[in-house]
Scaffold this motif. Structure first.
Motif, short mmCIF file in Angstrom:
data_model
loop_
_atom_site.label_atom_id
_atom_site.label_comp_id
_atom_site.label_asym_id
_atom_site.label_seq_id
_atom_site.Cartn_x
_atom_site.Cartn_y
_atom_site.Cartn_z
N GLY A 26 17.66 23.02 99.14
CA GLY A 26 18.73 23.58 99.58
C GLY A 26 19.98 22.04 99.22
N LEU A 27 21.69 21.96 98.81
CA LEU A 27 21.91 21.29 98.00
C LEU A 27 21.63 19.31 98.53
N PRO A 28 21.07 18.42 97.85
CA PRO A 28 20.95 17.31 99.18
C PRO A 28 22.25 16.12 99.48
N LYS A 29 22.41 16.39 100.65
CA LYS A 29 23.12 15.16 101.82
C LYS A 29 22.89 13.90 100.53
N GLU A 30 24.15 12.73 100.16
CA GLU A 30 23.16 12.29 99.28
C GLU A 30 24.40 11.36 99.68
N PRO A 31 24.22 9.69 100.09
CA PRO A 31 23.11 9.40 100.97
C PRO A 31 23.06 9.96 102.15
N THR A 32 21.60 9.94 102.73
CA THR A 32 21.48 10.31 104.30
C THR A 32 21.99 10.00 105.32
N TRP A 33 22.38 8.61 105.01
CA TRP A 33 23.76 7.44 105.95
C TRP A 33 24.26 6.45 104.97
N THR A 34 25.24 6.06 105.79
CA THR A 34 26.05 5.18 104.82
C THR A 34 25.95 3.92 105.92
N SER A 35 26.77 3.33 106.10
CA SER A 35 27.79 2.17 106.96
C SER A 35 29.55 2.59 106.91
N MET A 36 29.81 2.18 108.20
CA MET A 36 31.76 2.00 107.58
C MET A 36 32.24 0.89 107.45
N GLU A 37 33.80 1.54 106.67
CA GLU A 37 34.20 -0.04 106.19
C GLU A 37 34.40 -1.21 107.11
N THR A 51 30.53 3.61 101.16
CA THR A 51 29.34 3.78 99.83
C THR A 51 30.44 5.78 99.31
N ALA A 52 30.01 5.88 98.55
CA ALA A 52 30.76 7.42 98.20
C ALA A 52 29.60 8.24 99.22
N GLY A 84 40.09 10.07 98.56
CA GLY A 84 41.93 9.37 97.85
C GLY A 84 41.36 7.98 96.36
N ASP A 85 40.42 7.30 97.64
CA ASP A 85 39.21 6.17 97.04
C ASP A 85 37.67 6.51 97.05
N PRO A 86 37.29 7.70 95.73
CA PRO A 86 36.22 7.88 96.21
C PRO A 86 35.10 7.59 96.50
N ASN A 87 35.22 6.28 96.77
CA ASN A 87 33.93 4.98 96.84
C ASN A 87 33.43 4.88 98.15
#
Length: 132
Positions: A26-37, A51-52, A84-87
């Motif tokens: 399947g299509l990997p979900k990357e990353p599987t987790w991140t943080s809120m900005e 993060t992107a 709009g900000d891809p990162n």
């Protein structure tokens, strides 16, 4: 259900394989987790990520609790993504958030190098696209 056939050794409700190889893709979900900005208040309909990600509209995410009550997490479906900000994409949800989610990084001490405590809420994608 309980009336499903029972397969010896494997039981029921399983994928059983013996003397073979099973590949699931399947299509990997990357990353599987991140943080809120940034912190969001109760009732917010979107969050900005730190993060992107390659997550998509229709995916489901969980936002971890940042209160003393560990049960104050939110699970929401993504209905739109502003890249709009891809990162630092913004996720829009199908329902307002039920809880406040904190997102700050504290700088502590006066010595160099500085120490930081990351207090940002974690956001994880729970959608997987291997279907049966």
């Amino acid at each position: 259900t309980i009336s499903d056939p029972y397969i010896p050794i494997y039981g029921n409700k399983c994928i059983g394989l013996r003397f073979g190889t099973l590949d699931m893709h399947g299509l990997p979900k990357e990353p599987t987790w991140t943080s809120m900005e940034e912190t969001v208040e109760r009732g917010a309909e979107s969050i900005r990520l730190a993060t992107a990600v390659n997550w998509e509209i229709g995916d489901t995410v969980v936002i971890a609790s940042t209160s003393y009550n560990g049960r104050e997490s939110d699970r929401r479906n993504i209905i739109n993504i502003d890249r709009g900000d891809p990162n630092k994409p913004v996720l829009y949800f199908d329902e307002p958030l039920e809880f406040r989610h904190y997102a700050e990084i504290y700088e502590i001490g006066t010595d160099e190098p500085r120490d930081f405590i990351d207090m940002r809420a974690e956001v994880g994608v729970v959608t997987r696209n291997v279907k049966y």
